[in-house]
Motif scaffolding. Sequence first.
Motif, PDB file in Angstrom:
ATOM      1  N   TYR A  14       0.823  -1.214   0.000  1.00 22.91           N
ATOM      2  CA  TYR A  14       0.000   0.000   0.000  1.00 22.91           C
ATOM      3  C   TYR A  14       0.856   1.263   0.000  1.00 22.91           C
ATOM      4  CZ  TYR A  14      -2.793  -3.821   1.770  1.00 22.91           C
ATOM      5  OH  TYR A  14      -3.373  -5.054   1.928  1.00 22.91           O
ATOM      6  N   MET A  15       2.022   1.192  -0.615  1.00 27.05           N
ATOM      7  CA  MET A  15       2.930   2.342  -0.623  1.00 27.05           C
ATOM      8  C   MET A  15       2.585   3.294  -1.766  1.00 27.05           C
ATOM      9  SD  MET A  15       6.494   0.373   0.311  1.00 27.05           S
ATOM     10  CE  MET A  15       7.507   1.724  -0.270  1.00 27.05           C
ATOM     11  N   ALA A  16       1.507   4.046  -1.580  1.00 28.94           N
ATOM     12  CA  ALA A  16       1.119   5.053  -2.572  1.00 28.94           C
ATOM     13  C   ALA A  16       1.202   6.450  -1.959  1.00 28.94           C
ATOM     14  CB  ALA A  16      -0.294   4.789  -3.068  1.00 28.94           C
ATOM     15  N   HIS A  17       1.928   6.555  -0.846  1.00 36.58           N
ATOM     16  CA  HIS A  17       1.982   7.812  -0.087  1.00 36.58           C
ATOM     17  C   HIS A  17       2.520   8.975  -0.909  1.00 36.58           C
ATOM     18  CE1 HIS A  17       5.776   5.730   0.118  1.00 36.58           C
ATOM     19  NE2 HIS A  17       6.343   6.907   0.221  1.00 36.58           N
ATOM     20  N   PHE A  18       3.463   8.691  -1.820  1.00 31.56           N
ATOM     21  CA  PHE A  18       4.120   9.775  -2.557  1.00 31.56           C
ATOM     22  C   PHE A  18       3.170  10.468  -3.534  1.00 31.56           C
ATOM     23  CE2 PHE A  18       5.402   5.520  -3.970  1.00 31.56           C
ATOM     24  CZ  PHE A  18       4.703   5.433  -5.163  1.00 31.56           C
ATOM     25  N   GLY A  25      10.390  -4.127   1.510  1.00 32.12           N
ATOM     26  CA  GLY A  25       9.436  -3.870   2.587  1.00 32.12           C
ATOM     27  C   GLY A  25      10.105  -3.741   3.936  1.00 32.12           C
ATOM     28  N   ALA A  26      11.142  -4.568   4.169  1.00 37.33           N
ATOM     29  CA  ALA A  26      11.859  -4.525   5.452  1.00 37.33           C
ATOM     30  C   ALA A  26      12.603  -3.207   5.640  1.00 37.33           C
ATOM     31  CB  ALA A  26      12.840  -5.694   5.540  1.00 37.33           C
ATOM     32  N   THR A  27      13.105  -2.655   4.573  1.00 36.74           N
ATOM     33  CA  THR A  27      13.882  -1.417   4.668  1.00 36.74           C
ATOM     34  C   THR A  27      13.003  -0.195   4.425  1.00 36.74           C
ATOM     35  OG1 THR A  27      14.552  -1.764   2.359  1.00 36.74           O
ATOM     36  CG2 THR A  27      16.064  -2.515   4.074  1.00 36.74           C
ATOM     37  N   ASN A  36       9.144  -0.440   5.985  1.00 37.43           N
ATOM     38  CA  ASN A  36       9.037  -0.214   7.425  1.00 37.43           C
ATOM     39  C   ASN A  36       9.417   1.211   7.808  1.00 37.43           C
ATOM     40  OD1 ASN A  36       8.263  -2.581   9.225  1.00 37.43           O
ATOM     41  ND2 ASN A  36       9.636  -3.581   7.788  1.00 37.43           N
ATOM     42  N   LEU A  37      10.401   1.772   7.130  1.00 42.67           N
ATOM     43  CA  LEU A  37      10.775   3.152   7.421  1.00 42.67           C
ATOM     44  C   LEU A  37       9.615   4.103   7.133  1.00 42.67           C
ATOM     45  CD1 LEU A  37      14.430   3.334   6.026  1.00 42.67           C
ATOM     46  CD2 LEU A  37      13.736   3.605   8.414  1.00 42.67           C
ATOM     47  N   LEU A  38       8.986   3.930   5.976  1.00 43.24           N
ATOM     48  CA  LEU A  38       7.907   4.826   5.567  1.00 43.24           C
ATOM     49  C   LEU A  38       6.623   4.593   6.349  1.00 43.24           C
ATOM     50  CD1 LEU A  38       8.486   4.646   1.708  1.00 43.24           C
ATOM     51  CD2 LEU A  38       8.933   6.603   3.183  1.00 43.24           C
ATOM     52  N   THR A  39       6.406   3.355   6.803  1.00 43.54           N
ATOM     53  CA  THR A  39       5.170   3.021   7.498  1.00 43.54           C
ATOM     54  C   THR A  39       5.241   3.286   8.995  1.00 43.54           C
ATOM     55  OG1 THR A  39       4.771   1.277   5.859  1.00 43.54           O
ATOM     56  CG2 THR A  39       3.455   1.208   7.870  1.00 43.54           C
ATOM     57  N   TYR A  40       6.374   2.972   9.610  1.00 46.00           N
ATOM     58  CA  TYR A  40       6.474   3.051  11.061  1.00 46.00           C
ATOM     59  C   TYR A  40       7.437   4.132  11.579  1.00 46.00           C
ATOM     60  CZ  TYR A  40       4.267  -1.549  10.782  1.00 46.00           C
ATOM     61  OH  TYR A  40       3.414  -2.574  10.505  1.00 46.00           O
ATOM     62  N   LEU A  70       9.267  -0.468  17.084  1.00 47.63           N
ATOM     63  CA  LEU A  70       8.786  -1.768  16.618  1.00 47.63           C
ATOM     64  C   LEU A  70       9.077  -1.941  15.125  1.00 47.63           C
ATOM     65  CD1 LEU A  70       7.184  -4.388  17.162  1.00 47.63           C
ATOM     66  CD2 LEU A  70       5.097  -3.114  16.613  1.00 47.63           C
ATOM     67  N   GLY A  71       8.851  -0.872  14.355  1.00 54.66           N
ATOM     68  CA  GLY A  71       9.125  -0.929  12.921  1.00 54.66           C
ATOM     69  C   GLY A  71      10.592  -1.169  12.634  1.00 54.66           C
ATOM     70  N   ALA A  72      11.462  -0.513  13.414  1.00 52.59           N
ATOM     71  CA  ALA A  72      12.901  -0.687  13.221  1.00 52.59           C
ATOM     72  C   ALA A  72      13.323  -2.125  13.533  1.00 52.59           C
ATOM     73  CB  ALA A  72      13.668   0.285  14.106  1.00 52.59           C
TER      74      ALA A  72
END
Length: 214
Positions: free
Chosen positions: A19-23, A156-158, A161-165, A197-199
Amino acid sequence: QSVFTPNALILVCMLSTAYMAHFNAPKFYLELKNNTIKRYNAVVSWSFGLSIFLMGFISMVGFLTFGKSCDGLVLNNYAGSDIWMGFSRVAVAVSLVFSYPLAFTGCRDGFMDLAQISMESRTSGLMNLVTISLLGVITFMACSLTDVSFVLAFGGATLGNLLTYVYPALMYRAVVRQQGRKGEGFGVAVATGSGVLGAIMGTIGAAMALKSLD
Protein backbone atom coordinates in the motif's frame (compact mmCIF):
# COMPACT_ATOMS: atom_id res chain seq x y z
CA GLN A 1 4.08 -22.22 15.34
CA SER A 2 5.44 -20.95 12.00
CA VAL A 3 3.48 -17.71 12.46
CA PHE A 4 5.63 -16.79 15.46
CA THR A 5 9.01 -17.47 13.87
CA PRO A 6 11.36 -14.82 12.42
CA ASN A 7 10.54 -16.13 8.94
CA ALA A 8 7.00 -14.79 9.37
CA LEU A 9 8.46 -11.27 9.33
CA ILE A 10 9.32 -11.79 5.65
CA LEU A 11 5.58 -11.81 4.90
CA VAL A 12 5.04 -8.78 7.17
CA CYS A 13 7.73 -6.91 5.25
CA MET A 14 6.16 -7.88 1.93
CA LEU A 15 2.83 -6.51 3.13
CA SER A 16 4.55 -3.19 3.87
CA THR A 17 5.01 -2.70 0.13
CA ALA A 18 1.39 -3.44 -0.77
CA TYR A 19 0.00 0.00 0.00
CA MET A 20 2.93 2.34 -0.62
CA ALA A 21 1.12 5.05 -2.57
CA HIS A 22 1.98 7.81 -0.09
CA PHE A 23 4.12 9.78 -2.56
CA ASN A 24 1.08 10.43 -4.76
CA ALA A 25 -1.27 11.42 -1.91
CA PRO A 26 -0.84 15.22 -2.32
CA LYS A 27 -1.27 14.91 -6.11
CA PHE A 28 -4.46 12.86 -5.73
CA TYR A 29 -5.84 15.37 -3.25
CA LEU A 30 -5.12 18.35 -5.50
CA GLU A 31 -6.59 16.65 -8.57
CA LEU A 32 -9.74 15.44 -6.77
CA LYS A 33 -12.88 17.27 -7.87
CA ASN A 34 -14.34 19.29 -4.98
CA ASN A 35 -11.36 18.22 -2.86
CA THR A 36 -12.70 18.44 0.65
CA ILE A 37 -11.14 16.35 3.43
CA LYS A 38 -14.36 14.36 3.73
CA ARG A 39 -14.37 13.42 0.04
CA TYR A 40 -10.65 12.65 0.12
CA ASN A 41 -11.08 10.38 3.17
CA ALA A 42 -13.87 8.55 1.33
CA VAL A 43 -11.61 7.98 -1.70
CA VAL A 44 -8.78 6.72 0.51
CA SER A 45 -11.07 4.42 2.53
CA TRP A 46 -12.64 2.81 -0.54
CA SER A 47 -9.31 2.50 -2.34
CA PHE A 48 -7.47 0.90 0.56
CA GLY A 49 -10.46 -1.28 1.45
CA LEU A 50 -10.65 -2.67 -2.08
CA SER A 51 -6.88 -3.14 -2.20
CA ILE A 52 -6.86 -5.02 1.11
CA PHE A 53 -9.67 -7.31 -0.07
CA LEU A 54 -8.04 -8.07 -3.43
CA MET A 55 -4.55 -8.57 -1.98
CA GLY A 56 -5.87 -10.81 0.79
CA PHE A 57 -8.06 -12.87 -1.54
CA ILE A 58 -5.36 -13.40 -4.17
CA SER A 59 -2.74 -14.28 -1.52
CA MET A 60 -5.13 -16.75 0.11
CA VAL A 61 -6.01 -18.47 -3.18
CA GLY A 62 -2.33 -18.72 -4.18
CA PHE A 63 -1.26 -20.21 -0.85
CA LEU A 64 -4.20 -22.61 -0.57
CA THR A 65 -3.46 -23.86 -4.10
CA PHE A 66 0.32 -24.36 -3.90
CA GLY A 67 1.19 -24.15 -0.18
CA LYS A 68 4.93 -23.94 0.53
CA SER A 69 5.68 -24.49 -3.16
CA CYS A 70 4.13 -21.14 -4.03
CA ASP A 71 6.59 -19.07 -6.10
CA GLY A 72 7.42 -15.44 -5.37
CA LEU A 73 5.35 -14.62 -8.49
CA VAL A 74 2.40 -16.97 -8.18
CA LEU A 75 1.78 -16.97 -11.94
CA ASN A 76 5.03 -18.92 -12.35
CA ASN A 77 3.35 -21.87 -10.61
CA TYR A 78 0.87 -22.29 -13.43
CA ALA A 79 1.59 -24.11 -16.67
CA GLY A 80 2.59 -22.00 -19.65
CA SER A 81 -0.16 -23.72 -21.64
CA ASP A 82 -2.89 -22.52 -19.25
CA ILE A 83 -4.95 -20.08 -21.36
CA TRP A 84 -6.57 -18.26 -18.43
CA MET A 85 -3.21 -17.74 -16.74
CA GLY A 86 -1.90 -16.46 -20.06
CA PHE A 87 -4.57 -13.74 -19.94
CA SER A 88 -3.56 -13.06 -16.32
CA ARG A 89 0.07 -12.56 -17.34
CA VAL A 90 -1.01 -10.09 -20.02
CA ALA A 91 -3.18 -8.27 -17.46
CA VAL A 92 -0.25 -8.02 -15.02
CA ALA A 93 2.00 -6.70 -17.78
CA VAL A 94 -0.58 -4.04 -18.74
CA SER A 95 -1.00 -3.08 -15.08
CA LEU A 96 2.76 -2.70 -14.60
CA VAL A 97 3.20 -0.66 -17.78
CA PHE A 98 0.47 1.84 -16.91
CA SER A 99 1.03 2.05 -13.13
CA TYR A 100 4.84 2.28 -13.26
CA PRO A 101 4.88 5.97 -14.26
CA LEU A 102 2.96 6.86 -11.07
CA ALA A 103 5.56 5.18 -8.87
CA PHE A 104 8.49 6.41 -10.94
CA THR A 105 7.33 10.04 -10.83
CA GLY A 106 7.41 9.93 -7.04
CA CYS A 107 10.86 8.30 -7.10
CA ARG A 108 12.26 10.90 -9.52
CA ASP A 109 10.79 13.87 -7.66
CA GLY A 110 12.04 12.50 -4.35
CA PHE A 111 15.53 12.01 -5.77
CA MET A 112 15.59 15.61 -7.01
CA ASP A 113 14.35 16.86 -3.65
CA LEU A 114 17.14 14.95 -1.89
CA ALA A 115 19.63 16.47 -4.35
CA GLN A 116 18.21 19.90 -3.38
CA ILE A 117 17.43 20.84 -6.99
CA SER A 118 15.07 23.81 -6.94
CA MET A 119 11.90 23.89 -9.03
CA GLU A 120 13.35 26.70 -11.15
CA SER A 121 16.37 24.56 -12.04
CA ARG A 122 14.31 21.58 -13.17
CA THR A 123 14.48 22.22 -16.89
CA SER A 124 13.19 19.75 -19.49
CA GLY A 125 16.75 18.71 -20.34
CA LEU A 126 17.62 18.02 -16.69
CA MET A 127 14.36 16.15 -16.09
CA ASN A 128 15.01 13.96 -19.14
CA LEU A 129 18.57 13.26 -18.00
CA VAL A 130 17.49 12.29 -14.48
CA THR A 131 14.63 10.18 -15.86
CA ILE A 132 16.88 8.23 -18.25
CA SER A 133 19.59 7.75 -15.60
CA LEU A 134 17.20 6.49 -12.93
CA LEU A 135 15.41 4.24 -15.41
CA GLY A 136 18.74 2.76 -16.46
CA VAL A 137 19.78 1.98 -12.89
CA ILE A 138 16.37 0.56 -11.94
CA THR A 139 16.16 -1.54 -15.12
CA PHE A 140 19.64 -2.97 -14.51
CA MET A 141 18.69 -3.91 -10.95
CA ALA A 142 15.41 -5.44 -12.16
CA CYS A 143 17.31 -7.61 -14.65
CA SER A 144 19.81 -8.68 -11.98
CA LEU A 145 17.30 -9.45 -9.20
CA THR A 146 14.89 -11.98 -10.66
CA ASP A 147 13.41 -13.25 -7.37
CA VAL A 148 10.30 -11.11 -6.84
CA SER A 149 9.77 -12.40 -3.30
CA PHE A 150 13.24 -11.21 -2.23
CA VAL A 151 12.71 -7.77 -3.78
CA LEU A 152 9.38 -7.38 -1.97
CA ALA A 153 10.70 -8.74 1.33
CA PHE A 154 13.90 -6.69 1.43
CA GLY A 155 12.24 -3.56 0.06
CA GLY A 156 9.44 -3.87 2.59
CA ALA A 157 11.86 -4.52 5.45
CA THR A 158 13.88 -1.42 4.67
CA LEU A 159 11.92 1.28 2.84
CA GLY A 160 8.49 -0.12 3.66
CA ASN A 161 9.04 -0.21 7.43
CA LEU A 162 10.78 3.15 7.42
CA LEU A 163 7.91 4.83 5.57
CA THR A 164 5.17 3.02 7.50
CA TYR A 165 6.47 3.05 11.06
CA VAL A 166 9.67 5.02 11.58
CA TYR A 167 9.39 8.25 9.56
CA PRO A 168 5.79 9.07 10.60
CA ALA A 169 6.78 8.64 14.26
CA LEU A 170 9.79 10.93 13.85
CA MET A 171 7.74 13.54 11.99
CA TYR A 172 4.99 13.48 14.61
CA ARG A 173 7.51 13.91 17.45
CA ALA A 174 9.16 16.80 15.60
CA VAL A 175 5.83 18.58 14.96
CA VAL A 176 4.76 18.24 18.59
CA ARG A 177 8.12 19.61 19.77
CA GLN A 178 8.27 22.48 17.29
CA GLN A 179 4.68 23.61 17.89
CA GLY A 180 4.99 23.19 21.64
CA ARG A 181 1.83 21.10 21.90
CA LYS A 182 0.74 20.12 25.39
CA GLY A 183 -1.03 16.98 26.50
CA GLU A 184 0.21 14.80 23.66
CA GLY A 185 2.72 12.80 25.67
CA PHE A 186 0.73 9.58 25.25
CA GLY A 187 0.51 10.04 21.49
CA VAL A 188 4.25 10.69 21.28
CA ALA A 189 4.94 7.58 23.38
CA VAL A 190 2.73 5.43 21.11
CA ALA A 191 4.40 6.88 18.01
CA THR A 192 7.85 6.24 19.46
CA GLY A 193 6.90 2.66 20.30
CA SER A 194 5.60 2.18 16.75
CA GLY A 195 8.86 3.53 15.33
CA VAL A 196 10.97 1.23 17.52
CA LEU A 197 8.79 -1.77 16.62
CA GLY A 198 9.12 -0.93 12.92
CA ALA A 199 12.90 -0.69 13.22
CA ILE A 200 13.09 -4.08 14.97
CA MET A 201 10.79 -5.78 12.45
CA GLY A 202 12.69 -4.19 9.58
CA THR A 203 16.07 -5.33 10.88
CA ILE A 204 14.96 -8.92 11.45
CA GLY A 205 12.97 -9.00 8.20
CA ALA A 206 15.91 -7.72 6.15
CA ALA A 207 18.21 -10.29 7.75
CA MET A 208 15.77 -13.11 7.02
CA ALA A 209 15.29 -11.92 3.43
CA LEU A 210 19.05 -11.94 2.86
CA LYS A 211 19.28 -15.35 4.49
CA SER A 212 16.65 -16.70 2.07
CA LEU A 213 19.10 -16.12 -0.78
CA ASP A 214 21.45 -18.81 0.58
